[in-house]
Design an enzyme around this catalytic site. Sequence first.
Site, PDB file in Angstrom:
ATOM      1  N   ASN A  32      29.997  24.137  42.051  1.00  0.00           N
ATOM      2  CA  ASN A  32      29.860  23.270  40.872  1.00  0.00           C
ATOM      3  C   ASN A  32      31.120  23.397  40.004  1.00  0.00           C
ATOM      4  OD1 ASN A  32      28.207  22.753  37.880  1.00  0.00           O
ATOM      5  ND2 ASN A  32      28.079  21.320  39.559  1.00  0.00           N
ATOM      6  N   HIS A  37      37.260  26.547  36.696  1.00  0.00           N
ATOM      7  CA  HIS A  37      37.512  27.080  38.041  1.00  0.00           C
ATOM      8  C   HIS A  37      38.879  26.625  38.562  1.00  0.00           C
ATOM      9  CE1 HIS A  37      32.974  26.765  38.104  1.00  0.00           C
ATOM     10  NE2 HIS A  37      33.140  28.018  38.465  1.00  0.00           N
ATOM     11  N   SER A 189      29.175  25.907  34.211  1.00  0.00           N
ATOM     12  CA  SER A 189      28.313  25.055  35.042  1.00  0.00           C
ATOM     13  C   SER A 189      26.977  24.815  34.353  1.00  0.00           C
ATOM     14  CB  SER A 189      28.065  25.715  36.394  1.00  0.00           C
ATOM     15  OG  SER A 189      29.295  25.900  37.036  1.00  0.00           O
TER      16      SER A 189
END
Length: 281
Positions: A32, A37, A189
């Site tokens: 996700n 990230h 997320s």
Amino acid sequence: MQTLTSNWEVSALVRQWQRDGERIGFVPTMGNLHEGHLRLVKAAQQNTDRVVVSIYVNPMQFAPHEDLTNYPRTLDKDLQKLTALNVELVFTPSDEVMYPEGNTGCSYVEVPAQLTEGLEGAYRQHHFRGVATVVTKLFNIVAPDVAVFGEKDFQQLLVIQQMVKDFNLPIEIMGEPTIREGDGLALSSRNQYLSKQERVIAPKLYEVLSETRERILMQNMDLTDLEQAAIMQLEQQGFTPDYVAIREVATLAEPDNPTDLLVILAAARLGQTRLIDNLRV
Ligand code: PAF
């Protein structure tokens, strides 16, 4: 970009690259993927020759009451984002690959209680055991030279650093600053669980941390009083806080010296969503 599900294939490929003299960066994730990230991936790319990303929702780090089944899984979109960044290898193991004997009754990695039992550890039983165990397994499979983690999960970062030190793992751990929305909300997320109304309130968590930092810098209030004041502010905004804690940055111990470098850590629920954030002083 290659996507592999077998640990042996990942190990063999990475060993080949290392024999060719390349330095390998690694970003473990639960998928996700968001901009936070992707920044970790970019940091790994800047510091190494090839980057491996793992996508695995690790059941061992979820307590029974947590969101394991509902945790957002968006593999196709994640792979598109990593392809666009020219990531060399994505490891997407199944539970059978990671825990062939099941994730209970196997060997665990336990990082000392002073780092793992307070703060997140007090609200998420065995969470850091699950994180330390899966990260050790991933480190053994990938054997990277450098691994990158977000400072958003500040306690997790310290747990990994301690584990790497205690086990003499030859891996450099890099921590990357938290990425925030324009209004200050730390990317996560779990932000997608927020209702429209909760999304409006959510950035107040960062506002309260920032105000607390200002007050610490003014040096005219006791730290415990500041923690209490922050908890009250969060409650007034509609949060149910788990904790606001002002801690020593290197150990997360309670500070006992005015010159200690500090970090303010907080976790608070907004409806069904649990948000965490931190700010260094
Ligand atoms: O931070 C995360 O996403 C996870 O805790 C990690 C490090 C990938 C281990 O499952």
